[in-house]
Motif scaffolding. Sequence first.
Motif, PDB file in Angstrom:
ATOM      1  N   LEU A 155       8.459   6.343  10.119  1.00 37.77           N
ATOM      2  CA  LEU A 155       8.309   5.172   9.261  1.00 37.77           C
ATOM      3  C   LEU A 155       8.185   5.631   7.816  1.00 37.77           C
ATOM      4  CD1 LEU A 155       5.636   3.113  11.269  1.00 37.77           C
ATOM      5  CD2 LEU A 155       8.130   2.978  11.437  1.00 37.77           C
ATOM      6  N   THR A 156       8.870   4.946   6.918  1.00 34.54           N
ATOM      7  CA  THR A 156       8.720   5.242   5.490  1.00 34.54           C
ATOM      8  C   THR A 156       7.381   4.712   4.985  1.00 34.54           C
ATOM      9  OG1 THR A 156       9.696   3.152   4.756  1.00 34.54           O
ATOM     10  CG2 THR A 156      11.222   4.981   5.215  1.00 34.54           C
ATOM     11  N   ALA A 157       7.003   5.121   3.791  1.00 33.97           N
ATOM     12  CA  ALA A 157       5.758   4.631   3.206  1.00 33.97           C
ATOM     13  C   ALA A 157       5.766   3.107   3.070  1.00 33.97           C
ATOM     14  CB  ALA A 157       5.528   5.285   1.840  1.00 33.97           C
ATOM     15  N   TYR A 158       6.908   2.558   2.690  1.00 28.96           N
ATOM     16  CA  TYR A 158       7.004   1.098   2.557  1.00 28.96           C
ATOM     17  C   TYR A 158       6.806   0.431   3.902  1.00 28.96           C
ATOM     18  CZ  TYR A 158       8.745  -3.540   1.371  1.00 28.96           C
ATOM     19  OH  TYR A 158       8.852  -4.900   1.195  1.00 28.96           O
ATOM     20  N   GLU A 159       7.417   0.972   4.959  1.00 37.09           N
ATOM     21  CA  GLU A 159       7.268   0.395   6.292  1.00 37.09           C
ATOM     22  C   GLU A 159       5.832   0.498   6.779  1.00 37.09           C
ATOM     23  OE1 GLU A 159      11.899   1.413   7.527  1.00 37.09           O
ATOM     24  OE2 GLU A 159      10.257   2.719   8.184  1.00 37.09           O
ATOM     25  N   VAL A 160       5.185   1.618   6.523  1.00 36.90           N
ATOM     26  CA  VAL A 160       3.778   1.779   6.912  1.00 36.90           C
ATOM     27  C   VAL A 160       2.922   0.736   6.213  1.00 36.90           C
ATOM     28  CG1 VAL A 160       1.760   3.299   6.789  1.00 36.90           C
ATOM     29  CG2 VAL A 160       3.982   4.234   7.472  1.00 36.90           C
ATOM     30  N   ALA A 161       3.138   0.558   4.905  1.00 34.06           N
ATOM     31  CA  ALA A 161       2.358  -0.428   4.149  1.00 34.06           C
ATOM     32  C   ALA A 161       2.626  -1.841   4.668  1.00 34.06           C
ATOM     33  CB  ALA A 161       2.690  -0.328   2.664  1.00 34.06           C
ATOM     34  N   ALA A 162       3.888  -2.164   4.880  1.00 36.37           N
ATOM     35  CA  ALA A 162       4.243  -3.510   5.358  1.00 36.37           C
ATOM     36  C   ALA A 162       3.632  -3.784   6.725  1.00 36.37           C
ATOM     37  CB  ALA A 162       5.764  -3.663   5.417  1.00 36.37           C
ATOM     38  N   PHE A 163       3.701  -2.817   7.622  1.00 28.45           N
ATOM     39  CA  PHE A 163       3.168  -3.015   8.970  1.00 28.45           C
ATOM     40  C   PHE A 163       1.643  -3.069   8.964  1.00 28.45           C
ATOM     41  CE2 PHE A 163       7.195  -0.797  10.827  1.00 28.45           C
ATOM     42  CZ  PHE A 163       7.938  -1.931  10.503  1.00 28.45           C
ATOM     43  N   HIS A 223      -8.174  -0.393   4.278  1.00 30.03           N
ATOM     44  CA  HIS A 223      -8.609   0.778   3.504  1.00 30.03           C
ATOM     45  C   HIS A 223      -7.565   1.882   3.535  1.00 30.03           C
ATOM     46  CE1 HIS A 223     -11.485   3.961   2.129  1.00 30.03           C
ATOM     47  NE2 HIS A 223     -11.937   2.933   1.434  1.00 30.03           N
ATOM     48  N   ALA A 224      -6.782   1.944   4.617  1.00 31.14           N
ATOM     49  CA  ALA A 224      -5.712   2.939   4.695  1.00 31.14           C
ATOM     50  C   ALA A 224      -4.682   2.741   3.586  1.00 31.14           C
ATOM     51  CB  ALA A 224      -5.033   2.868   6.063  1.00 31.14           C
ATOM     52  N   LEU A 225      -4.590   1.510   3.086  1.00 28.89           N
ATOM     53  CA  LEU A 225      -3.642   1.221   1.998  1.00 28.89           C
ATOM     54  C   LEU A 225      -4.070   1.828   0.677  1.00 28.89           C
ATOM     55  CD1 LEU A 225      -2.907  -2.519   2.878  1.00 28.89           C
ATOM     56  CD2 LEU A 225      -1.337  -0.585   3.150  1.00 28.89           C
ATOM     57  N   GLN A 226      -5.281   2.397   0.624  1.00 29.02           N
ATOM     58  CA  GLN A 226      -5.718   3.111  -0.569  1.00 29.02           C
ATOM     59  C   GLN A 226      -5.082   4.500  -0.673  1.00 29.02           C
ATOM     60  OE1 GLN A 226      -7.572   1.814  -3.001  1.00 29.02           O
ATOM     61  NE2 GLN A 226      -7.918  -0.127  -1.948  1.00 29.02           N
ATOM     62  N   HIS A 227      -4.396   4.919   0.371  1.00 27.89           N
ATOM     63  CA  HIS A 227      -3.643   6.187   0.350  1.00 27.89           C
ATOM     64  C   HIS A 227      -2.743   6.200  -0.883  1.00 27.89           C
ATOM     65  CE1 HIS A 227      -0.538   9.120   1.451  1.00 27.89           C
ATOM     66  NE2 HIS A 227      -1.308   9.538   2.452  1.00 27.89           N
ATOM     67  N   ALA A 228      -2.701   7.318  -1.568  1.00 27.90           N
ATOM     68  CA  ALA A 228      -1.990   7.405  -2.855  1.00 27.90           C
ATOM     69  C   ALA A 228      -0.536   6.966  -2.751  1.00 27.90           C
ATOM     70  CB  ALA A 228      -2.076   8.830  -3.392  1.00 27.90           C
ATOM     71  N   ALA A 229       0.114   7.267  -1.632  1.00 20.78           N
ATOM     72  CA  ALA A 229       1.532   6.924  -1.480  1.00 20.78           C
ATOM     73  C   ALA A 229       1.744   5.494  -0.983  1.00 20.78           C
ATOM     74  CB  ALA A 229       2.204   7.907  -0.521  1.00 20.78           C
ATOM     75  N   LEU A 230       0.676   4.822  -0.556  1.00 21.64           N
ATOM     76  CA  LEU A 230       0.803   3.460  -0.033  1.00 21.64           C
ATOM     77  C   LEU A 230       0.297   2.402  -0.997  1.00 21.64           C
ATOM     78  CD1 LEU A 230      -0.469   3.968   3.648  1.00 21.64           C
ATOM     79  CD2 LEU A 230       1.880   4.096   2.803  1.00 21.64           C
ATOM     80  N   LYS A 231      -0.623   2.782  -1.875  1.00 18.86           N
ATOM     81  CA  LYS A 231      -1.378   1.805  -2.658  1.00 18.86           C
ATOM     82  C   LYS A 231      -0.506   0.890  -3.497  1.00 18.86           C
ATOM     83  CE  LYS A 231      -5.608   1.496  -5.380  1.00 18.86           C
ATOM     84  NZ  LYS A 231      -6.722   2.261  -5.975  1.00 18.86           N
ATOM     85  N   ASN A 232       0.605   1.395  -3.988  1.00 18.37           N
ATOM     86  CA  ASN A 232       1.450   0.594  -4.877  1.00 18.37           C
ATOM     87  C   ASN A 232       2.732   0.109  -4.207  1.00 18.37           C
ATOM     88  OD1 ASN A 232      -0.303   0.898  -7.173  1.00 18.37           O
ATOM     89  ND2 ASN A 232       0.434   3.007  -7.374  1.00 18.37           N
ATOM     90  N   GLN A 233       2.812   0.220  -2.903  1.00 18.83           N
ATOM     91  CA  GLN A 233       4.007  -0.238  -2.195  1.00 18.83           C
ATOM     92  C   GLN A 233       4.092  -1.761  -2.164  1.00 18.83           C
ATOM     93  OE1 GLN A 233       6.521   1.580  -0.928  1.00 18.83           O
ATOM     94  NE2 GLN A 233       5.639   3.570  -1.415  1.00 18.83           N
ATOM     95  N   LEU A 234       2.940  -2.419  -1.975  1.00 17.67           N
ATOM     96  CA  LEU A 234       2.878  -3.874  -1.836  1.00 17.67           C
ATOM     97  C   LEU A 234       1.598  -4.378  -2.501  1.00 17.67           C
ATOM     98  CD1 LEU A 234       3.829  -4.156   1.957  1.00 17.67           C
ATOM     99  CD2 LEU A 234       5.236  -4.950   0.043  1.00 17.67           C
ATOM    100  N   PRO A 235       1.537  -5.675  -2.824  1.00 15.99           N
ATOM    101  CA  PRO A 235       0.272  -6.226  -3.314  1.00 15.99           C
ATOM    102  C   PRO A 235      -0.821  -6.034  -2.268  1.00 15.99           C
ATOM    103  CG  PRO A 235       2.071  -7.775  -3.684  1.00 15.99           C
ATOM    104  CD  PRO A 235       2.621  -6.690  -2.809  1.00 15.99           C
ATOM    105  N   LEU A 236      -1.974  -5.556  -2.687  1.00 11.95           N
ATOM    106  CA  LEU A 236      -3.075  -5.352  -1.755  1.00 11.95           C
ATOM    107  C   LEU A 236      -3.680  -6.704  -1.381  1.00 11.95           C
ATOM    108  CD1 LEU A 236      -4.881  -2.267  -3.347  1.00 11.95           C
ATOM    109  CD2 LEU A 236      -3.532  -2.303  -1.242  1.00 11.95           C
TER     110      LEU A 236
END
Length: 365
Positions: A155-163, A223-236
């Motif tokens: 899964l890409t970072a965007y997919e991880v954030a979206a899911f 809280h996992a969305l605070q990961h540096a590579a995930l935090k800015n993928q989508l609106p929190l």
Amino acid sequence: MTLPFNALQADLFERAKALLDEEWLSRDADLAPLLPVVLARGVGQDWHKAGTFRHHLVGVARSLALWQQPKEVRLLGLLHSVYGNAFVDLVKFDASNEREHLKSLVGEQAEHLVYLFCTMSRTQFVQKLLAGDIAADGSMQIERNGPEPRETITLTAYEVAAFAVVSMADSMEQWFSWQEDIYSRFPAVDSSRQQTVYWAASLWPGPMRPSSRMLSQISGLGHALQHAALKNQLPLPPVFASCSQLLSAGNEAAAVALYWSVIQLDQPLVDLDAATATLEQAVALNPWVGEPQLVLAQLYLSAGRNAEAAAAAQSALQCFSCWGNAWDKRVQWDAWMAWARILLQSAEQGSWPVRLDKLNNMALH
């Protein structure tokens, strides 16, 4: 005691009010064209946890709209189980021959997300996300559902954030005590339990008590969305202070027990002090859901403590506006929102009824 009440954010409240109308989905330019197609697949007739499958899909999409997610993520929310998955046997589109049809309706990116979400191991995804098993670039190795040997995908970072975001909305919309018991300790469910042995837990819908475990898990997903590579993928999502705070499992369980003891009237029934103190402790342990704060606001009103009632009702409204779904599913989210506005109005006007029967006359002005 000083309670961790939340300030009501005007912009978030306005977004939530716009979703109170049952017709909000038909006015959503991105989702409305798909609604007749989904309804034609019978989702309004299918049972799903605390309601129908339509109720669930719309509830998830509502949270995602409230959280200002982009089009493809909101489409994923509306369609997140339509190919079926390991948790439900509902199949509304056949992935073996209808993928191209769904692509023509929602676009390639949204259909790709729906297909991945339906076919990946959701259990493994939740376990890895909660364990922080995420690569430095935000990607995640995960297996597809199916018999051994299972295919491993990335899964890409965007997919991880979206899911992660959709999983938060999905769990909040559906989880309550009945599901908590039959899926006890999710995602580490003991599949050896026999229905005839645990027959009492199987009786649907059960007591309709809020979940004692899921909210802390949702906080972990956020809280996992605070990961540096995930935090800015989508609106929190705005819940848990924009996913910056964790709710411990112990605090969640204790807060639910305290709240439910008041709801079940397992308190002294003549004076308000014991029930009030019990709810204050529940709110102190878990300030992230509105229902305990709203019941507390009503007790404050009954005691003539209008300023405290206004603070509690306003904080409850903020929580409801953050989630877009109810935590206590005895009534739906829009009803909790309406009652919160009634209590806030009464507290600000000092107009709480003295007579019991006059509660029946309450109206928003």
